[in-house]
Design an enzyme around this catalytic site. Sequence first.
Site, short mmCIF file in Angstrom:
data_model
loop_
_atom_site.label_atom_id
_atom_site.label_comp_id
_atom_site.label_asym_id
_atom_site.label_seq_id
_atom_site.Cartn_x
_atom_site.Cartn_y
_atom_site.Cartn_z
N VAL A 561 0.78 -1.30 -0.04
CA VAL A 561 0.08 0.06 0.05
C VAL A 561 0.98 1.24 0.18
CG1 VAL A 561 -2.00 -1.13 1.19
CG2 VAL A 561 -0.13 -0.05 2.48
N ASP A 562 2.15 1.12 -0.41
CA ASP A 562 3.21 2.29 -0.25
C ASP A 562 3.59 2.34 -1.65
OD1 ASP A 562 4.70 0.04 -0.17
OD2 ASP A 562 5.62 0.76 1.89
N ASP A 563 4.75 3.05 -1.68
CA ASP A 563 5.19 3.27 -3.27
C ASP A 563 6.41 2.17 -3.35
OD1 ASP A 563 3.70 5.23 -4.43
OD2 ASP A 563 4.70 6.68 -3.31
#
Length: 691
Positions: A561-563
């Site tokens: 859910v992050d980059d």
Amino acid sequence: HCALSAHRTAGTRSFLSRAWELSEQPLKKLVRRPLRLRLEAGAHEPMEPVSTPYQHSLLKDRSQYDAEWRRSVEDPAGFWGDMASNYHWEQQFETNHQSENFDVRKGKIFQKWFRGGKTNLTYNCLDRHIERGLGDSPALLWEGNEPGTDKVLTYKQVHAAVCQLANWLKANGITKGDAVAIYLPMLPELPIAMLACARIGAVHSVIFGGFSSDALASRVKNCEAKVVITATGGMRGKKAIPLKRIVDKGLAKVSGLVSKVLVYKNPDVPECDWTDGRDVWWQDELASQSTDCAVEWVESEHPLFTLYTSGSTGQPKGVLHTTGGYMLMAGTTTRYVFDLQPGDVYWCTADCGWITGHTYLTYGPLLNGAASVVFEGQPTYPDAGRVWAIVQKYKVKQLYTAPTLIRALINAGDQWVTKYDRSSLAILGTVGEPINPIAWQWYHEVVGEGRCPIVDTYWQTETGAHIITPLPGVWPQPPGCASLPFFGVQPVMLNEKGEELQGAGEGFLAVKASWPSTLRTLFGDHARYETTYFQPFKGYYFTGDGTRRDKEGRYWITGRVDDVINVSGHRIGTAEVEAALTEHPGCSEAAVVGIEHAVKGQGLYAYITLKEGHEYTDALKKELVNIVRSQIGAFAAPDVIHWAPGLPKTRSGKIMRRVLRKIAAKEESELGDTSTLADPAVVDALIANRP
Ligand code: WT7
């Protein structure tokens, strides 16, 4: 092949893109936003659980697992105390052996397991088995790049080689706590080098052979390695990788730090440059060393290794694992998840440059007295049947690989698999990214003839070992589901406010309390460790992944859910790739997003804006790709470069990655609200400029 691609557009999209929806903002903002994990109706209907005839040797059924799991979290001291008795402790730990702080509000984060105990990982991997009469059984089965090149090393032989290298390290000034960088191809010398460091309490830092000289230099510098262990080169299919040349280039950038480079002369790549006084040959130096080397007994919390991994921001982080807890968790998960027993022939296809090669090629299998296959080459060289030829040749019982390889092999056709005898296979494992149900079914039916359970193991460099995983034969397994926590692990599903969700639903995946192999810190940056893993949700370790939980309590990992982008199971931070691209004198700005890729899972899609006076040309495109290759490595090279007239930004100047992801996915009909863009016309210009 067709079925696979059709499925990916229809069903699997949701698997990966749900995570992308979430990943548009850095975590700080993200956690305050409402969760957006809605699925289009029917996009992902879980398939029925699949049963196999396999009977686990330690657990008879789900209810026994439930009871043991409950005990493991209610009485961790008792449970881990029992597990620890399978290993040798030179000095027994205290009974109350665990202490931790998982909550930033209560002060510094720390975890200590098996306090007061002293042990040695290499002793437990080698000497312990030799003492109980397993010395002549195979420990490492090396299969070279070319079919027909191979080598069997028994526990005694590995022990002798490890001792020689350990003695050489000591003779060259390496003592307990010193860092040693290892940059080797997949030769037996790679696990041997790791074991040699652990034997004398040195801290190894393995650098994946696909990393460039720049990446090598920054890692050597960060861990302050005094010695680098490398080889003249290594073979990947028909290609020779000049590892020593890359080391030379890298060390030129960190001059003065490394005093010795130990070079293994790989007969396949005989030539390399030489720096007198610094470089020495492995074969010359080690032959004269004794094949006995006293063990350095170290405290449980003594650092074992650092391994660099990508985050959503900044430079790679040096994840630090320590001795006692890591040993316990590596040994115990391997024992249970692969039902691994002494004498089993087990093959993990990972490279030792990644965590999987640490825990599940080297330490886990050797702690259990098994024979671990070490494969130097490429799984599709000389042809797409190589993996199955190796399974047949060694009579592999447990095979552990990644979804990306499974998908590549599906595309090659079933005939490559069925040509070989796979009757030795009993358990199949997968790791690295969510496995799409079609790939799962192919693995189960074509590879395993419907007979072998599949363990879809979820974990991370940071967790050191599996944390959510099926146990083979213990319960029926739905395709694509990581299922239930391993013993001692307490996963939770959180909403954006950090509240624990109960029952079925979707949310952020976090863990509530320490488990033995949690990372202890980021090397040299404890503050970043706390910010990354413990600040987002107070009181929890945050994985960075999203999850779904069904009504049976099983976890389905939905992805980052992050980059962070997962390309062929390799973790790549968009920030790192962007930093490399903007090193180019012509590049003004770069924004990298993930796109779906039928084989790699995700690919990299880079938007580039140019500085005044520079033109969009094919030559420039090549230069940009090359700059990523040289700063990080070929595996991080962007798949697509999109010349952007401008990037979509909010009025405060923040790039709207959500918009970039939608355009890259050719889903501009689903752009959503773009009214906060400083210049909405940018979007049409981008679409018009699609490569
Ligand atoms: C990330 C960790 C640890 C093994 C190799 C990768 C993803 C890993 C699974 C799985 C769904 C998975 C997660 C995780 N991941 N295994 N079975 N199902 N996703 O290690 O480079 O540290 O990457 O890989 O996104 O956060 P890593």
